[in-house]
Scaffold this motif. Sequence first.
Motif, short mmCIF file in Angstrom:
data_model
loop_
_atom_site.label_atom_id
_atom_site.label_comp_id
_atom_site.label_asym_id
_atom_site.label_seq_id
_atom_site.Cartn_x
_atom_site.Cartn_y
_atom_site.Cartn_z
N GLU A 67 -4.61 -2.38 -9.46
CA GLU A 67 -5.94 -2.95 -9.22
C GLU A 67 -5.97 -4.44 -9.58
OE1 GLU A 67 -8.50 -0.42 -11.52
OE2 GLU A 67 -9.15 0.66 -9.71
N GLN A 68 -5.34 -4.78 -10.66
CA GLN A 68 -5.31 -6.18 -11.09
C GLN A 68 -4.53 -7.02 -10.08
OE1 GLN A 68 -4.01 -6.76 -15.14
NE2 GLN A 68 -3.42 -8.88 -14.77
N ASP A 69 -3.36 -6.53 -9.65
CA ASP A 69 -2.54 -7.28 -8.69
C ASP A 69 -3.25 -7.42 -7.34
OD1 ASP A 69 -0.56 -7.46 -10.58
OD2 ASP A 69 0.62 -5.78 -9.80
N PHE A 70 -3.89 -6.34 -6.88
CA PHE A 70 -4.60 -6.38 -5.60
C PHE A 70 -5.72 -7.41 -5.63
CE2 PHE A 70 -3.63 -1.95 -3.62
CZ PHE A 70 -2.27 -2.18 -3.82
N SER A 71 -6.41 -7.49 -6.77
CA SER A 71 -7.51 -8.44 -6.91
C SER A 71 -7.02 -9.88 -6.86
CB SER A 71 -8.27 -8.17 -8.21
OG SER A 71 -9.28 -9.12 -8.41
N VAL A 72 -5.96 -10.17 -7.59
CA VAL A 72 -5.42 -11.53 -7.65
C VAL A 72 -4.92 -11.98 -6.27
CG1 VAL A 72 -3.57 -12.97 -8.59
CG2 VAL A 72 -4.83 -11.41 -10.09
N LEU A 73 -4.28 -11.08 -5.54
CA LEU A 73 -3.68 -11.44 -4.25
C LEU A 73 -4.62 -11.20 -3.06
CD1 LEU A 73 -0.11 -9.97 -4.83
CD2 LEU A 73 -0.77 -12.38 -4.79
N ASN A 74 -5.86 -10.84 -3.36
CA ASN A 74 -6.86 -10.62 -2.30
C ASN A 74 -6.40 -9.54 -1.32
OD1 ASN A 74 -9.36 -11.10 -1.07
ND2 ASN A 74 -8.48 -12.57 0.37
N ILE A 75 -5.86 -8.47 -1.85
CA ILE A 75 -5.42 -7.34 -1.04
C ILE A 75 -6.58 -6.35 -0.93
CG2 ILE A 75 -3.84 -5.37 -0.91
CD1 ILE A 75 -1.80 -7.12 -2.44
N GLY A 76 -7.09 -6.16 0.26
CA GLY A 76 -8.28 -5.34 0.46
C GLY A 76 -8.01 -3.86 0.59
N LEU A 77 -7.15 -3.33 -0.24
CA LEU A 77 -6.83 -1.91 -0.24
C LEU A 77 -7.21 -1.28 -1.58
CD1 LEU A 77 -3.30 -2.05 1.46
CD2 LEU A 77 -5.47 -1.45 2.53
N ASP A 78 -7.41 0.03 -1.56
CA ASP A 78 -7.83 0.75 -2.77
C ASP A 78 -6.61 1.39 -3.42
OD1 ASP A 78 -8.94 2.28 -4.74
OD2 ASP A 78 -10.27 3.43 -3.42
N PRO A 79 -6.19 0.95 -4.60
CA PRO A 79 -5.01 1.53 -5.26
C PRO A 79 -5.23 2.96 -5.75
CG PRO A 79 -6.08 -0.02 -6.72
CD PRO A 79 -6.78 -0.14 -5.40
N ARG A 80 -6.48 3.42 -5.73
CA ARG A 80 -6.78 4.78 -6.19
C ARG A 80 -6.85 5.78 -5.02
NH1 ARG A 80 -8.14 4.79 -11.45
NH2 ARG A 80 -8.65 2.77 -12.40
N ALA A 81 -6.76 5.29 -3.78
CA ALA A 81 -6.85 6.16 -2.60
C ALA A 81 -5.49 6.24 -1.90
CB ALA A 81 -7.90 5.61 -1.64
N PRO A 82 -5.24 7.34 -1.19
CA PRO A 82 -3.97 7.46 -0.44
C PRO A 82 -3.84 6.34 0.59
CG PRO A 82 -5.09 9.58 -0.57
CD PRO A 82 -6.07 8.56 -1.06
N VAL A 83 -2.62 6.04 0.96
CA VAL A 83 -2.34 4.98 1.92
C VAL A 83 -1.43 5.53 3.02
CG1 VAL A 83 -0.36 4.13 0.58
CG2 VAL A 83 -1.49 2.59 2.20
N THR A 84 -1.66 5.10 4.26
CA THR A 84 -0.83 5.48 5.40
C THR A 84 0.10 4.33 5.75
OG1 THR A 84 -2.53 6.94 6.30
CG2 THR A 84 -0.84 6.17 7.83
N LEU A 85 1.39 4.62 5.89
CA LEU A 85 2.37 3.61 6.28
C LEU A 85 2.69 3.75 7.76
CD1 LEU A 85 2.66 3.45 3.18
CD2 LEU A 85 5.13 3.16 3.51
N ILE A 86 2.73 2.61 8.47
CA ILE A 86 3.07 2.58 9.89
C ILE A 86 4.16 1.54 10.08
CG2 ILE A 86 2.24 2.17 12.23
CD1 ILE A 86 -0.55 3.01 11.25
N LEU A 87 5.27 1.96 10.65
CA LEU A 87 6.43 1.07 10.84
C LEU A 87 6.55 0.72 12.31
CD1 LEU A 87 8.94 -0.27 9.57
CD2 LEU A 87 10.18 1.87 9.99
N GLY A 88 6.61 -0.58 12.61
CA GLY A 88 6.77 -1.05 13.98
C GLY A 88 8.14 -1.67 14.18
#
Length: 540
Positions: A170-191
């Motif tokens: 949460e601290q890293d996401f805030s500093v880097l302006n990453i608009g994702l929730d570290p407490r919620a699951p995440v989907t990865l998509i590879l192109g």
Amino acid sequence: MYRLLVVDDEEIITDTLHEVLTQFMPEKLDVCKAYSSREALVWMERTRIDMVLTDIRMPGMSGLELSENIRNLWPRCKIIFLTGYSEFDYAYQAIQMTGMRYVLKTEGYDKVVSTVEETLREIEQSRRVEALIAQSTEHMLALELTAQGGYFRHLLQDSRMFGKDTGMLEQDFSVLNIGLDPRAPVTLILGRPEYQGEASYTESSRKLTTARLIWDSYLAGKTQHVGIEDKYGGLLWFLQPASAELKDSEHQLKRYLEGTLELIQEACLEELQLPLAFTAGVPCSWDAVSAQYERLRQVQQIRAVSGSSVVWSGQSGTGETREELRISSRTDIIAAHLEAGRKEKLHESLNDTICYILQGHWDVNQVTEAYYTLALVFLSCINRWGLQKEQLGDYSKLMRLDEHASIAASFQYLSGAAAAILDARQSDEHNQASNAIERICHYIDNNLGEDLSLVRLAELNHFNPTYLSRFFKQEQGINLSDYIDECRVRRAMEMLKAEGVKIREVAAAVGYEAAHSFTRFFKKVTGMTPQEYRDTFTNY
């Protein structure tokens, strides 16, 4: 390719419009049909629809009610209402809705076709504007993307360690302006980008950056996401749903992503001449992203067919993954070029590495280790891609250093093996696609009475519908829709020669629910009605 859905509860209107519009732009417009709003919604949940031509007044659910559902599923979809003079109240409501068009039924098919053509131009213009907007924001995002990319590449190295502390995330996401929730699951998509020929570093970087911006323009609003370039030259996105309907339904998220990723593929191909193959995973926890990423790469390598639709990895990440073999940075680069199919760069990097090994002050053990490190990379590719001895020739010496005449000869053998592996893989990809076309032709011949829409055929063979349409013509020399029509006419002619078979039975056997629609189709192709054709045999 754009996709148009015709919706009307009167079969004769639906079938006629489908027939007229199918012949309008067969290489640019894929036309589907539905006989009710409920059936239309099934289509909307099944695939991306760019334009809907619908009766404004239908039993059960009106065209206006249908349009509200369409907006929720595919916000970019354009809607054209068909209306009569007696339905002015409905038409007035349609006029008030943004982005809607309407056509009076009394204006005829020419007016419908011209309205569809105008709407297509509007969609194309919208895409061009979006591309310009993407270019204008490219420089503004560069620094922020660079910082975020470095952070996520660091996370991918070992997410079990770096991703287990949610508070730190949460601290890293805030500093880097990453608009994702570290407490919620995440989907990865590879192109995986598929460059046409050799591209310079600056050109490939420009295309990848623009591809990321195209992605942002299509997925903004309904998702939160961050995209990075991985060490193999691919694009990796970390994505979470933002809208309520996507958060509540993993199935709906999957359908939305499939349709939108297809749009992104088409936009990248049209604007950048850059084909992109996507592989997506199921939602996973942040401490499992390393395992999920490796799984996506493995699935993509196995299903590496140019133009394929979105491939899903059905396993969720658990955070458990094997330790990767630590190899030199030079071998990493060679492996990346081999994976991406960059023949000239592979040859250049491999030769540089061989010269570096042979001209260095290395003892026998170090040279042996270097040889087997490279040989294992090549053997891994052979196994993962399922390449056969017939394609590569004899590669029995690959893991037998002692069978080579000299150290120099052994590395020369590796160079030849790398070239053979790359050639075999590229040939195998083309053969896989060609074999799929043969399967499609066989399926069509044996299922003329079933759903033979472009969307259905693409689903059955894991293709992008647009790519399937283009590749089918390239392989067969004929449009897919024309091929289906030829098969239907040929089968109908065979059945009409038989006594006791009714024309409506022939119609149903070749995919026409209404006999009048079949009669119109048969006469258009052959110049005579089914009965007239049958009479030519009974009169002799």
